[in-house]
Enzyme design. Sequence first.
Site, PDB file in Angstrom:
ATOM      1  N   HIS A 157       0.817  -1.218   0.000  1.00 61.75           N
ATOM      2  CA  HIS A 157       0.000   0.000   0.000  1.00 61.75           C
ATOM      3  C   HIS A 157       0.850   1.269   0.000  1.00 61.75           C
ATOM      4  CE1 HIS A 157      -4.079  -1.756   0.727  1.00 61.75           C
ATOM      5  NE2 HIS A 157      -3.303  -2.798   0.974  1.00 61.75           N
ATOM      6  N   ASP A 364       3.519   9.342  -0.640  1.00 66.31           N
ATOM      7  CA  ASP A 364       2.327   8.566  -0.261  1.00 66.31           C
ATOM      8  C   ASP A 364       2.083   7.506  -1.324  1.00 66.31           C
ATOM      9  OD1 ASP A 364       0.094   7.951   1.287  1.00 66.31           O
ATOM     10  OD2 ASP A 364      -0.552  10.040   1.414  1.00 66.31           O
TER      11      ASP A 364
HETATM   12  P1  ADQ Z   1      -3.007   5.711   4.990  1.00 66.69           P
HETATM   13  O1  ADQ Z   1      -1.603   6.169   5.215  1.00 66.69           O
HETATM   14  O2  ADQ Z   1      -3.812   5.423   6.170  1.00 66.69           O
HETATM   15  O3  ADQ Z   1      -3.073   4.444   4.040  1.00 66.69           O
HETATM   16  P2  ADQ Z   1      -4.870   7.270   3.177  1.00 66.69           P
HETATM   17  O4  ADQ Z   1      -4.876   6.630   1.854  1.00 66.69           O
HETATM   18  O5  ADQ Z   1      -4.885   8.747   3.107  1.00 66.69           O
HETATM   19  O6  ADQ Z   1      -3.633   6.924   4.086  1.00 66.69           O
HETATM   20  O7  ADQ Z   1      -6.141   6.765   3.956  1.00 66.69           O
HETATM   21  C1  ADQ Z   1      -6.513   7.344   5.163  1.00 66.69           C
HETATM   22  C2  ADQ Z   1      -7.937   6.953   5.478  1.00 66.69           C
HETATM   23  O8  ADQ Z   1      -8.174   7.267   6.830  1.00 66.69           O
HETATM   24  C3  ADQ Z   1      -8.945   7.698   4.631  1.00 66.69           C
HETATM   25  O9  ADQ Z   1      -9.983   6.827   4.273  1.00 66.69           O
HETATM   26  C4  ADQ Z   1      -9.428   8.807   5.578  1.00 66.69           C
HETATM   27  O10 ADQ Z   1     -10.763   9.179   5.372  1.00 66.69           O
HETATM   28  C5  ADQ Z   1      -9.273   8.154   6.933  1.00 66.69           C
HETATM   29  N1  ADQ Z   1      -9.006   9.187   7.943  1.00 66.69           N
HETATM   30  C6  ADQ Z   1      -7.954  10.012   7.983  1.00 66.69           C
HETATM   31  N2  ADQ Z   1      -8.110  10.879   9.026  1.00 66.69           N
HETATM   32  C7  ADQ Z   1      -9.272  10.596   9.613  1.00 66.69           C
HETATM   33  C8  ADQ Z   1     -10.002  11.132  10.720  1.00 66.69           C
HETATM   34  N3  ADQ Z   1      -9.573  12.167  11.430  1.00 66.69           N
HETATM   35  N4  ADQ Z   1     -11.164  10.567  11.045  1.00 66.69           N
HETATM   36  C9  ADQ Z   1     -11.621   9.515  10.345  1.00 66.69           C
HETATM   37  N5  ADQ Z   1     -11.001   8.970   9.292  1.00 66.69           N
HETATM   38  C10 ADQ Z   1      -9.839   9.499   8.931  1.00 66.69           C
HETATM   39  C11 ADQ Z   1      -2.152   3.599   3.336  1.00 66.69           C
HETATM   40  C12 ADQ Z   1      -1.147   4.316   2.415  1.00 66.69           C
HETATM   41  C13 ADQ Z   1      -1.869   5.183   1.409  1.00 66.69           C
HETATM   42  C14 ADQ Z   1      -2.885   4.354   0.625  1.00 66.69           C
HETATM   43  C15 ADQ Z   1      -3.769   3.554   1.571  1.00 66.69           C
HETATM   44  C16 ADQ Z   1      -4.656   2.561   0.810  1.00 66.69           C
HETATM   45  O11 ADQ Z   1      -0.241   5.100   3.203  1.00 66.69           O
HETATM   46  O12 ADQ Z   1      -0.945   5.792   0.508  1.00 66.69           O
HETATM   47  O13 ADQ Z   1      -3.701   5.211  -0.151  1.00 66.69           O
HETATM   48  O14 ADQ Z   1      -2.999   2.791   2.493  1.00 66.69           O
HETATM   49  O15 ADQ Z   1      -3.895   1.758  -0.016  1.00 66.69           O
END
Ligand code: ADQ
Length: 509
Positions: A157, A364
Amino acid sequence: MSRLIVVSNRVTAPESRTRGPAGGLAVAGSAALREYSGFWFGWSGRTTETFTGEIERRLADDVTVMTIDLEEADFQEYYNGYANAALWPLFHYRIDLTADDRSYGEGYERVNRRFAETLAPLIQPDDLVWIHDYHLIPLGRELRRQGVTNPIGFFLHIPWPAPQLFTTLPRHQQLVAAMFDYDLVGFQTAECVAAFEAYVLDEAGGRRDGARLSAFGRSLRADAFPIGLDTPDFLALGRSPDAERACDRMRAHGVFRQLIVGVDRLDYSKGLPERLLGFERYLQDHPEMVRKVLYLQIAPSSREGVEAYQTLRANVLALGGRINAAWAEMDHAPMLCVNRNYSRAELAGIYRAARIGLVTPLRDGMNLVAKEYVAAQDPADPGVLVLSRFAGAARQMTDALIVNPYAPEELADALHAALAMPLAERVRRWEAMMDGVVRDDVRTWRDRFVAALEAASERPVSERQTPAAPRFAARSPRPDAIDSAGAYELRSGPGSAASAPGWRPTALG
Ligand code: ADQ
């Protein structure tokens, strides 16, 4: 139809996709399984004094979940240690933050072995096994050692770093050698596939044969599978009463002001200090806008057991304080930093209220917040996405305002351009991005990966073994140092979109 077994470090209950907090994997894992039979296996999130290997099984939101507890030492060495203090920073290009310790590597190997010993007896002959993320890179190898011959795929990921960075990892070749026990290895972007391939060819003396890469006496298929949202689900959440309420509340708070929103785990890869510097620069360049904007940064704490995260938290709070100290008045502050989680429905409402979605990670894998922001917009009056060129999402979402997050002046200029953007241009850019969010959703991602895994496996079902009884497991000799026990050994068996409501692709009118 084959069962699908999804394995990840942490099994976040599928029901949390609506309640939050949700990491990217939580959303993807449950969406991957909801239409397949099979189960989701991983760590419960709990630690015990000694490892028992006892499996807790439950049904959550139509998904069968199986979890095991880990030992406290596992948590420190495998999770806080090797996964999050060694691999995570390195894979996000932060070798300055990488900490390694012999015990971390040992803990990482131990937990992967424990996962394999507990999981192997649950696998049936025609199952497909899909392992997720950097915590579990050697799990395929450990399952093979347990005699599992099923197709096993791995999806990363997070980014795969350039070879110049990856080779700073002690025992880097062992990690890649272990990956050659997978049939298919998936990455978020073509850039990551190229970085992996460069390592295999240049450092491991491998070669490419058509669609396959060969090294360490074995071969695999490597490809890009950009992850998407569960778009219909997210659109439905966006119409829920919780979303409406959050949207109204934000609009009331920001009345007469343009709202800028950032939503990120408090993680140094997300570029929060750099983003705050960009916002500060914007206020310096455009003092006439100070009372006309409100920047809301939602940043729940994450991995608080790792020192770099504690330092980051202090930095972000200090910078936020500096900005408000410089610009706030008795009845106004230009920014709010909120250190908590919201439900996904509330997030959808907050995104919708915001004129700008500010997504500026330093590195990311994909970044699902960028896609969620687009999915949440009002088609008649959409906001503008400002997106870092270093997010995997930038490869797909080329109609965002793409910025270099290290340059505060670029961020400031993008904020200015976004706030001045005419409606027609906002609509045009949003429609182009929304087409992609609908078309390349999490189901497309899952189906492409599963189809590629079936195709990449060279072993027909009839030849697959179940590890139910003691047997001889053949293993090919390998040049790396992981396995010094010889080529054959006695194994003793177990225990050792387009349908999204409210949206039609523009291409269809
Ligand atoms: P993450 O590093 O967790 O994932 P991201 O893809 O941005 O990063 O996903 C974060 C998720 O958490 C989103 O669905 C967001 O809505 C949720 N989230 C963030 N802050 C929040 C809050 N305050 N309250 C509730 N929900 C919150 C890893 C990789 C990424 C990749 C994903 C999926 O680092 O690059 O996109 O996996 O493969």
